[in-house]
Design an enzyme around this catalytic site. Sequence first.
Site, short mmCIF file in Angstrom:
data_model
loop_
_atom_site.label_atom_id
_atom_site.label_comp_id
_atom_site.label_asym_id
_atom_site.label_seq_id
_atom_site.Cartn_x
_atom_site.Cartn_y
_atom_site.Cartn_z
N GLU A 4 -2.90 -4.80 -2.99
CA GLU A 4 -3.11 -5.15 -4.32
C GLU A 4 -3.33 -5.24 -5.28
OE1 GLU A 4 -6.28 -6.47 -0.05
OE2 GLU A 4 -4.58 -5.01 -1.72
N CYS A 41 -3.58 0.27 -2.65
CA CYS A 41 -3.66 -0.89 -1.92
C CYS A 41 -2.71 -1.50 -2.57
CB CYS A 41 -5.11 -1.59 -2.05
SG CYS A 41 -6.31 -0.77 -1.96
N CYS A 46 -9.99 -5.28 -0.01
CA CYS A 46 -11.31 -4.51 0.36
C CYS A 46 -12.37 -4.51 -1.03
CB CYS A 46 -10.67 -2.68 0.23
SG CYS A 46 -10.09 -2.17 -0.94
N GLU A 51 0.45 5.21 1.03
CA GLU A 51 -0.10 6.17 1.19
C GLU A 51 -0.28 7.83 0.49
OE1 GLU A 51 -2.08 3.85 5.11
OE2 GLU A 51 -0.80 6.08 4.96
N CYS A 71 -10.88 -3.36 -3.95
CA CYS A 71 -9.44 -4.65 -4.95
C CYS A 71 -10.39 -6.23 -4.77
CB CYS A 71 -8.85 -4.45 -4.11
SG CYS A 71 -7.48 -3.18 -3.54
N ASN A 112 1.04 -1.13 0.28
CA ASN A 112 0.19 0.04 -0.22
C ASN A 112 0.87 1.46 -0.11
OD1 ASN A 112 0.41 -0.61 2.63
ND2 ASN A 112 -0.83 0.77 3.53
#
Length: 136
Positions: A57, A55, A88, A46, A91, A44
């Site tokens: 993934e 993310c 999530c 940010e 994803c 990830n």
Amino acid sequence: MSPELALLFEAALAAQARAYAPYSGFPVGAALRDADGAVHAGCNVENAAYPVGTCAEAGAIAAMAAAGGRGIAEMLVLGPGPGLVTPCGACRQRIREFAGPDVIIHVADGAGVRAAFTLATLLPESFGPENLGRHV
């Protein structure tokens, strides 16, 4: 743990160590094995403008696509904390673009694999490429 799953675990663990998570303090790593057997990892990343973060993934899928891969055979998501760190919703749909309902998504923490789910379990009755006349 099978040798193939151990490779995914190690790749996700290494990616997690490189995550950029200064705001949440919640580093996540992901690794996938593509249809040709190559392993691709992501972490990830940010951003101060929260909606534009990425993310783990999504990073692994982007790495696969950049390498020419077009199918996910297996995936592992690794994150901290007592709860299971599953993909999530967004994803799950990203994974679905490159994986069929029977693909296994492993969920792990730094100590090892904690659970495994089929994509169909995580995203039941999903909309995928075949709905538009394409096949994974």
